[in-house]
Design an enzyme around this catalytic site. Structure first.
Site, PDB file in Angstrom:
ATOM      1  N   ASP A  10       0.812  -1.221   0.000  1.00 52.01           N
ATOM      2  CA  ASP A  10       0.000   0.000   0.000  1.00 52.01           C
ATOM      3  C   ASP A  10       0.847   1.274   0.000  1.00 52.01           C
ATOM      4  O   ASP A  10       1.797   1.405   0.758  1.00 52.01           O
ATOM      5  CB  ASP A  10      -0.890  -0.026   1.245  1.00 52.01           C
ATOM      6  N   CYS A  50      -7.533   4.865  -1.134  1.00 54.15           N
ATOM      7  CA  CYS A  50      -7.355   3.414  -1.236  1.00 54.15           C
ATOM      8  C   CYS A  50      -8.555   2.696  -1.846  1.00 54.15           C
ATOM      9  O   CYS A  50      -8.406   1.916  -2.794  1.00 54.15           O
ATOM     10  CB  CYS A  50      -7.067   2.826   0.151  1.00 54.15           C
ATOM     11  N   ASP A 321      -1.797   0.436  -4.682  1.00 52.61           N
ATOM     12  CA  ASP A 321      -3.050   1.111  -5.013  1.00 52.61           C
ATOM     13  C   ASP A 321      -2.826   2.559  -5.438  1.00 52.61           C
ATOM     14  O   ASP A 321      -3.559   3.094  -6.256  1.00 52.61           O
ATOM     15  CB  ASP A 321      -4.039   1.040  -3.843  1.00 52.61           C
ATOM     16  N   HIS A 322      -1.818   3.229  -4.866  1.00 50.87           N
ATOM     17  CA  HIS A 322      -1.537   4.629  -5.209  1.00 50.87           C
ATOM     18  C   HIS A 322      -0.190   4.997  -4.625  1.00 50.87           C
ATOM     19  O   HIS A 322       0.460   4.185  -3.948  1.00 50.87           O
ATOM     20  CB  HIS A 322      -2.626   5.563  -4.653  1.00 50.87           C
TER      21      HIS A 322
END
Length: 428
Positions: A10, A50, A321-322
């Site tokens: 993440d 998220c 996710d980012h």
């Protein structure tokens, strides 16, 4: 039948990989995976934060189409996803960690707890480690080993397990994110999840499987166990990408001023000095240490996969996710419109990639919505009509498609429907 390992770590910035030439960050195990597969250097998330981003990752759809625009926004059950599609092969898609997706409220009572969290498991996945959608399972694991940490009762809670060692020498001179965690690296949340993944791989050796390993780190809280907490010097690394001061950055657009409000709250939560570049650089160095800790544990995972004999037959996908601003543009977190929030890593190691193509670095634009089409095509399934992405199969076969996108597309929905935070600060 395929074996598929989908790994997300993440909030991982796209530039934080050693093989792509970062000034400091060391990621030898992911670099080795990339050298044995294909690395996509201009890969982009579709949205932040998220929940929406993972909805795009798992459905292959842009935010404007799946409409799960913020954390907690329901994802309609009319959409399929990677897990539901792979079940068509007879596999039972397994999950360790979280998907950060929110259930479709139709069919639920208004008081159902599932409607008050975005920690639900995406339909089609089977959770291997109950309550690993948040820190509960891991904290209980630590408590069983004699640690006196509180058990978080809600997915979004931040338990005291993330508080640093209060008596660590030198911490006062290095900023509030320098002191290490109060647990050793071998008992970290990353190690905990990877250990369960290794057990799964060993238990399924020689069989067909699909495992999604969803790791929290390097997502905040910004704290790393020793020796990763001081692996990098805060004075090392590139200069921040930003204007000379926060006020100059904020003056460019009302939303940038909103970003300063987000940063102010973050500084208050962490006890950071607003004017201290030392504190900002130390936070960035701590983040890099968290990155390297994940890399070390993934090295253990890849070694275990080789030991089972399944490595050569497994499609391995590593992504996130980012990204994370890390004080670029005077911003912390990911809810900005700047590239650092959307440029993310992607490494794919496919069994069918010819030797001459292994180690390739692709500089064409790729997007998170390309993952579902790639998994489906690898498994011999039709690509769902809902998908906005394209399968990456040509690149994995050593070919350059005759037509490919010339830009990356991403979206940011800044609304806070419940708390109204952004609406109030932006006066809209």
């Amino acid at each position: 039948m395929p074996k598929i390992l989908l790994i997300t770590a993440d909030q991982w910035r796209g530039d934080c990989l050693g093989r792509l030439g970062h000034d400091c960050v060391q990621t030898p195990h992911l670099d080795a995976l990339a050298a044995d597969g294909v690395q996509f250097a201009r890969h982009y998330a579709q949205c932040t934060p998220c929940g929406p981003s993972r909805a795009s990752l798992h459905t292959g759809m842009y935010l404007m189409n799946h409409r799960s625009a913020r954390n907690g926004t329901p994802l309609s059950s009319r959409f399929t996803n990677a897990a539901l599609e792979l079940r068509k092969t007879g596999m039972r898609p397994a999950l360790i960690g979280y998907t950060d997706t929110s259930v479709d409220p139709r069919g639920y009572d208004a008081a159902d707890a599932a409607l008050h969290t975005y920690g639900s498991v995406l339909p089609g996945f089977e959770q291997l480690v109950p309550e690993s959608e948040g820190p509960v399972a891991w904290v209980n694991f630590l408590r069983a080993r004699g640690y006196d940490f509180e058990v978080a009762t809600h997915h979004e809670d931040e338990p005291d397990v993330f508080e640093p060692d209060p008596n660590f020498p030198g911490a006062a001179d290095r900023g509030p994110t320098f002191a290490p965690a109060r647990y050793p690296a071998e008992l970290s949340d990353t190690a905990f999840s990877v250990n369960h993944a290794i057990d799964y791989l060993r238990g399924h050796a020689g069989r067909d499987w699909f495992l999604h390993l969803s790791l929290l780190r390097p997502h905040p809280p910004f704290i790393a166990p020793a020796p990763y907490h001081d692996m990098y010097e805060p004075d090392a690394g590139p200069a921040f990408k930003r204007h000379d001061n926060a006020a100059a950055e904020a003056s460019l657009h009302p939303y940038f001023a909103y970003g300063q409000a987000i940063a102010q709250k973050f500084r208050n939560d962490y006890g950071m000095d607003m004017a201290s570049e030392r504190d900002q650089r130390q936070l960035r160095a701590t983040y890099w240490g968290m990155v390297s800790e994940v890399d070390t544990n993934l090295g253990r995972l890849f070694s275990a996969l080789r030991e089972t004999g399944d490595y050569d037959d497994t499609l391995i996908v590593f992504t996130t996710d980012h990204g994370e601003q890390l004080w670029d543009h005077w911003w912390i977190g990911k809810q900005s419109c700047f590239e650092q929030s959307f440029h993310i890593p992607l490494i794919v190691r496919a069994p069918a990639t010819p030797e001459h193509a292994r180690g390739t670095i692709v500089h064409h634009f790729t997007e998170a919505v390309d993952i579902v089409p790639t998994l489906c095509e690898h498994a011999g399934l039709a690509i769902p009509a809902q998908c906005d992405g394209e399968a990456l199969t040509p690149w994995l076969q050593g070919n350059t498609p005759s037509r490919w996108r010339e830009y990356a597309f991403y979206e940011l929905d800044f609304r806070e429907v419940v708390a109204q935070t952004s609406e109030q600060l932006l006066q809209i």
